[in-house]
Structures are given as structure tokens and as C-alpha cells.
Design a protein around this motif. Structure first.
Motif, short mmCIF file in Angstrom:
data_model
loop_
_atom_site.label_atom_id
_atom_site.label_comp_id
_atom_site.label_asym_id
_atom_site.label_seq_id
_atom_site.Cartn_x
_atom_site.Cartn_y
_atom_site.Cartn_z
N LEU A 134 -6.55 -25.26 -42.28
CA LEU A 134 -5.64 -26.36 -41.98
C LEU A 134 -4.32 -25.88 -41.39
N GLY A 135 -3.94 -24.65 -41.69
CA GLY A 135 -2.65 -24.12 -41.22
C GLY A 135 -2.74 -23.54 -39.83
N THR A 136 -2.90 -24.38 -38.84
CA THR A 136 -3.06 -23.93 -37.45
C THR A 136 -1.94 -24.45 -36.56
N PHE A 137 -0.76 -24.61 -37.09
CA PHE A 137 0.35 -25.17 -36.33
C PHE A 137 1.04 -24.08 -35.52
N ASP A 138 1.60 -24.47 -34.37
CA ASP A 138 2.36 -23.54 -33.54
C ASP A 138 3.36 -24.34 -32.72
N ARG A 139 4.01 -23.67 -31.78
CA ARG A 139 5.07 -24.32 -31.01
C ARG A 139 4.55 -25.49 -30.19
N THR A 140 3.31 -25.39 -29.72
CA THR A 140 2.74 -26.49 -28.93
C THR A 140 2.19 -27.60 -29.81
N HIS A 141 1.91 -27.29 -31.07
CA HIS A 141 1.40 -28.29 -32.02
C HIS A 141 2.06 -28.06 -33.37
N ALA A 171 4.01 -28.91 -36.99
CA ALA A 171 3.69 -29.83 -38.08
C ALA A 171 4.82 -30.82 -38.31
N GLU A 172 4.45 -32.08 -38.39
CA GLU A 172 5.35 -33.13 -38.84
C GLU A 172 5.23 -33.23 -40.37
N THR A 173 6.15 -33.96 -40.97
CA THR A 173 6.08 -34.18 -42.42
C THR A 173 4.73 -34.77 -42.82
N GLY A 174 4.25 -35.71 -42.03
CA GLY A 174 2.96 -36.34 -42.32
C GLY A 174 1.81 -35.36 -42.32
N ASP A 175 1.89 -34.31 -41.49
CA ASP A 175 0.82 -33.31 -41.46
C ASP A 175 0.78 -32.53 -42.77
N ILE A 176 1.94 -32.17 -43.31
CA ILE A 176 1.97 -31.42 -44.57
C ILE A 176 1.54 -32.33 -45.71
N ILE A 177 1.92 -33.60 -45.65
CA ILE A 177 1.46 -34.56 -46.66
C ILE A 177 -0.06 -34.64 -46.66
N ASN A 178 -0.66 -34.73 -45.47
CA ASN A 178 -2.12 -34.81 -45.38
C ASN A 178 -2.79 -33.57 -45.95
N ILE A 179 -2.18 -32.40 -45.75
CA ILE A 179 -2.76 -31.16 -46.29
C ILE A 179 -2.72 -31.18 -47.81
N MET A 180 -1.57 -31.57 -48.37
CA MET A 180 -1.45 -31.56 -49.83
C MET A 180 -2.28 -32.66 -50.48
N LEU A 181 -2.70 -33.67 -49.71
CA LEU A 181 -3.57 -34.72 -50.23
C LEU A 181 -5.02 -34.53 -49.78
N ASP A 182 -5.32 -33.34 -49.27
CA ASP A 182 -6.67 -33.05 -48.78
C ASP A 182 -7.66 -32.99 -49.94
N GLY A 183 -8.75 -33.75 -49.83
CA GLY A 183 -9.73 -33.83 -50.93
C GLY A 183 -11.06 -33.20 -50.62
N ALA A 184 -11.12 -32.34 -49.62
CA ALA A 184 -12.39 -31.71 -49.26
C ALA A 184 -12.92 -30.85 -50.40
N ASN A 185 -14.19 -30.97 -50.70
CA ASN A 185 -14.89 -30.20 -51.72
C ASN A 185 -14.54 -30.64 -53.14
N HIS A 186 -14.06 -31.86 -53.29
CA HIS A 186 -13.87 -32.57 -54.55
C HIS A 186 -13.26 -31.71 -55.67
N HIS A 187 -14.09 -31.10 -56.55
CA HIS A 187 -13.58 -30.40 -57.73
C HIS A 187 -12.70 -29.20 -57.36
N GLN A 188 -12.96 -28.57 -56.21
CA GLN A 188 -12.17 -27.42 -55.81
C GLN A 188 -11.10 -27.78 -54.79
N ALA A 189 -10.90 -29.05 -54.55
CA ALA A 189 -10.02 -29.51 -53.49
C ALA A 189 -8.55 -29.18 -53.75
#
Length: 435
Positions: A329-336, A338-356
Motif C-alpha cells: 500500500l505504501g507506493t506514494f511518491d512525488r507524482t502520486h 498521499a492525501e489524508t484520505g489515503d492514509i485513513i484508507n490504509i489504517m482502515l484496510d480490512g484485507a485478510n480479515h483476522h490478520q488485517a
């Protein structure tokens, strides 16, 4: 006089409003505000203890029930004997006084029996020092960006607190604001909890404790320091990550931790294994061969050490998954960036349920911007059943602005006086010349 009585009533009401901003509903996060100006630590504790007791009249029973849900009576007695009684005397006297003030406003009992609906002083201290007690279920993670990876060029730090929580603990989540003109800070934790798991101060310095247990815990230092109270002390005395690192490196903890440090410039992780060398990890550090990190101006922290020279305790599949997920998920750079919303989405990421990243044990998930001290926070409601699409609430202006001495008004006055003086001299000379 009647107006004296009215004055006292109005003053009492204002004090209540200042000390505690109570919740509007059972799922609203309480914000307890304590003006610490001119107050002793005991008085600070008394103000906080009263506000918390007013908001949660049965707070003692809730903490007792929570401890009973995560440990047996035998485990509690062992922790008390082997760790709590060793750590507690080393806690700064000011914080011990604050705890005395808090508990003076509660109803504590002398009998140490978990699950009896009553709270003893030993039980309360055990809860406060839980991050120091090597409890296997105390976990969490963090991810942040800065400079070219951030859309604002300023740091954005996300942090999730993963604790074994029941309805009692979930209901006691709160923000505590210690406000004064010099060293105000916000403690992101629980009602009546004076230690710091995550918090930030007026300067924008953010600190968070991330457990990093070793497979074999070493011997407890002769005079062990408490991580939750040294983090608080650091927030009260430091303004930047390099100052925080210098202070935190000298402490000797009875358990192993990583400490996330973010200020207005960058984000670093202090890897602090028990009885081993403390090292700072940045985005350009030498990482473990099986934990590569190719993301510039980005960093992550999970419940194990990542530096090549640190003890290898990445033995749990969840730690390995989280690291891989943050790397993906951490693929941000000068051309792309991260906005605040991007970091929020990462911290609310639920992929793989129990290990999310955001999982069934996440008590709260947050994103903090040191530049303007805006906190975005989601806390799991007491029922444990949050929204299918969790939303972080924005908290702004939690702290007063720093009062710094500025010479600008003085310089303006001096310059004006100089100009007036020069004009007066010119007029005087011109007058005499004409005569």
C-alpha cells in the motif's frame, strides 16, 4: 449576598465545562479537558478523577470486569508480584500523585479479587501498566508519509491500537487534554488513564508505543521504567523527534517496544529491544533481508523489529502479513503523493480479515497531521459492532496555540520612535537654518 451565591453557581458550572466535555451519546468519544495551569499533580488528578467519575459512575466495576476478561486471578497475582510492584516505585512522583488524585475521587477497595465488581488500587495499577507487563495480546501498527510522499509535503502518521477489548474497555475510550500555555498535550487512550499509548503535544510531536515482544523475554531491569509514563514525560518536555529519541533511548523497560515518533518534518521508529541496543529506523535504514522496504519518505511499524541488526522476532504470520501489506500500500511518491484520505484508507484496510491492519481487535484507528495538529480518529463502539464503512472523526483545535515571545511589536515601536525622532531632528535643523 444573593449575587455571591449566583457567582459561585456560575463558576462551578464553568469549571465543570472546562474540566470535562461529556459525551452527547453513548457512542460519542468523551473529551476530558484539564487546565493544568498553576495546579499540582494531585489537583490535576482530582480534577480528572472527578470528571471521569461524573461521566462513568461505575468506572471501577468496568475496569475490574475488563481485567477479569483478559487474565486469571493467578496471572494477575503473578504480574503484580513480578512486575507491577517493581515498576510502580520507579514511576515519576508527579504521576504517582496524579494517580492518587484520580483514585481519591473513585471508590476503591483493598481486596484484590478480579471479577468482584470492585476495583482495588493494585488492580488499577495493573491496568495502567499493562503495556509494560508483556501481555501477548497488546498489539498495534503504524504507517506514515512525509516530504515527497505527502501531498502537503508535511508528515501524516497513522496508528492502530489493537488490544483485547470487551464492552467495558471499548466504552471507556476517551481523549484527555492537559492544557496550559507551556506544554499542552493530548492523551489518546482511556478515561482516567494517565499513561500514554498514543499522544501529541503543542509542537506537533506525536509518539506511540508499538509492542514488539521477544520470543524469550529477558530479565527485568533492577529499576525498570514504564513506557507509558516515559512517553508522557517526553511529550511534556520535547518538541521534535530527535529530542524525543535522545530522551527515550536512556530508559530501561521491562518489555520490548518500538516507539513511533513523528514531528513536523519526518517520521522515525525507535526500535528498543529489552536489554539490547536502541536504534532509530528511518526509510533508508538497513532492513532485514526478508523485510525489504523500498518506499522513500514512508515508514511502517508492526509488532516485530525490522532493522537488520535488531533481534529477529518476526515469528508470527500476522506480523509478516502486515509488513507485506504496508509495503503493497505504501507506493506514494512525488507524482502520486498521499492525501489524508489515503492514509485513513490504509489504517482502515480490512484485507485478510483476522490478520488485517484494521481487524476485530482494533480499538481505535487514527491519522494525525503534526503540521496543524488535526487528529482523525475512529473508535470501536461499546457493542463492538461498528459501521461496515467506518469513518474517522476529525478533531481540530484540541490544544491552545503556543504562546511564544515575539519581538516584532517591540521592533515596530522602536522603528516608529526612530522615524519620529528623525523627523523631529530634521524639522529642528531646518528651523535653525532658516533663522
Amino acid at each position: 449576598m444573593w449575587y455571591s451565591s449566583l457567582y459561585q453557581s456560575v463558576l462551578t458550572l464553568l469549571l465543570c465545562l472546562v474540566v470535562a466535555q461529556t459525551a452527547l451519546s453513548k457512542d460519542t468519544l468523551p473529551v476530558f479537558r484539564v487546565d493544568t495551569t498553576g495546579k499540582t499533580s494531585l489537583q490535576i488528578g482530582q480534577a480528572l478523577g472527578s470528571a471521569v467519575k461524573q461521566q462513568f459512575p461505575d468506572i471501577e466495576a468496568r475496569y475490574d470486569a475488563y481485567l477479569y476478561s483478559i487474565m486469571t486471578q493467578a496471572q494477575f497475582e503473578q504480574m503484580l508480584r513480578q512486575r507491577v510492584n517493581s515498576i510502580r516505585p520507579q514511576v515519576d512522583a508527579a504521576y504517582q500523585d496524579e494517580i492518587a488524585g484520580i483514585t481519591s475521587r473513585w471508590q476503591l477497595f483493598g481486596h484484590d479479587q478480579l471479577g468482584d465488581g470492585r476495583l482495588s488500587l493494585h488492580e488499577y495499577w495493573t491496568f495502567v501498566l499493562l503495556p509494560d507487563l508483556h501481555h501477548p495480546a497488546v498489539r498495534g501498527s503504524a504507517f506514515g508519509v512525509w516530504h515527497s510522499a505527502s501531498a502537503t509535503d508535511s508528515p501524516l502518521i497513522g496508528r492502530n491500537l489493537d488490544w483485547p477489548g470487551d464492552a467495558n474497555l471499548r466504552s471507556l475510550q476517551a481523549l484527555t487534554v492537559y492544557a496550559n500555555p507551556v506544554n499542552s498535550m493530548v492523551n489518546i487512550g482511556f478515561a482516567g488513564y494517565p499513561g500514554v499509548l498514543s499522544g501529541f503535544n503543542q509542537s506537533g510531536l506525536f509518539l506511540a508505543q508499538i509492542a514488539s515482544p521477544l520470543t524469550r523475554s529477558g530479565t527485568i531491569p533492577a529499576q525498570p521504567d514504564s513506557v507509558v509514563f516515559t512517553l508522557r514525560r517526553t511529550l511534556e518536555t520535547a518538541g521534535a523527534s530527535h529530542q524525543a529519541a535522545r530522551q527515550l533511548a536512556r530508559y530501561r523497560y521491562p518489555a520490548s517496544h518500538s516507539i513511533v515518533m513523528a514531528d513536523r518534518v519526518s517520521i522515525q521508529v525507535l526500535e528498543k529491544p529489552q536489554n539490547a541496543t536502541t536504534r532509530i529506523r528511518t526509510d533508508h535504514s538497513v532492513y532485514r533481508a526478508d523485510k525489504p522496504w523500498g518506499s522513500t519518505n514512508q515508514i511502517a511499524a508492526v509488532n516485530c523489529y525490522i532493522l537488520a541488526r535488531a533481534p529477529n522476532n518476526c515469528t508470527h504470520s500476522r506480523d509478516n502479513f502486515l509488513w507485506q501489506r504496508f509495503s503493497q500500500l505504501g507506493t506514494f511518491d512525488r507524482t502520486h503523493p498521499a492525501e489524508t484520505g489515503d492514509i485513513i484508507n490504509i489504517m482502515l484496510d480490512g484485507a485478510n480479515h483476522h490478520q488485517a491492519i484494521f481487524n476485530q481487535r482494533t480499538l481505535h484507528a487514527l491519522v494525525f497531521a503534526p503540521e496543524d495538529r488535526t487528529l482523525h480518529l475512529y473508535h470501536t463502539p461499546p457493542s463492538g459492532r461498528g459501521s461496515e464503512r467506518p469513518v474517522m472523526q476529525a478533531f481540530r483545535n484540541l490544544l491552545p496555540e503556543q504562546h511564544t515571545r515575539s519581538w516584532e511589536p517591540v521592533l515596530i515601536i522602536l522603528a516608529a520612535c526612530g522615524v519620529c525622532g528623525l523627523i523631529a531632528v530634521v524639522y529642528y535643523l531646518e528651523f535653525h537654518r532658516k533663522r
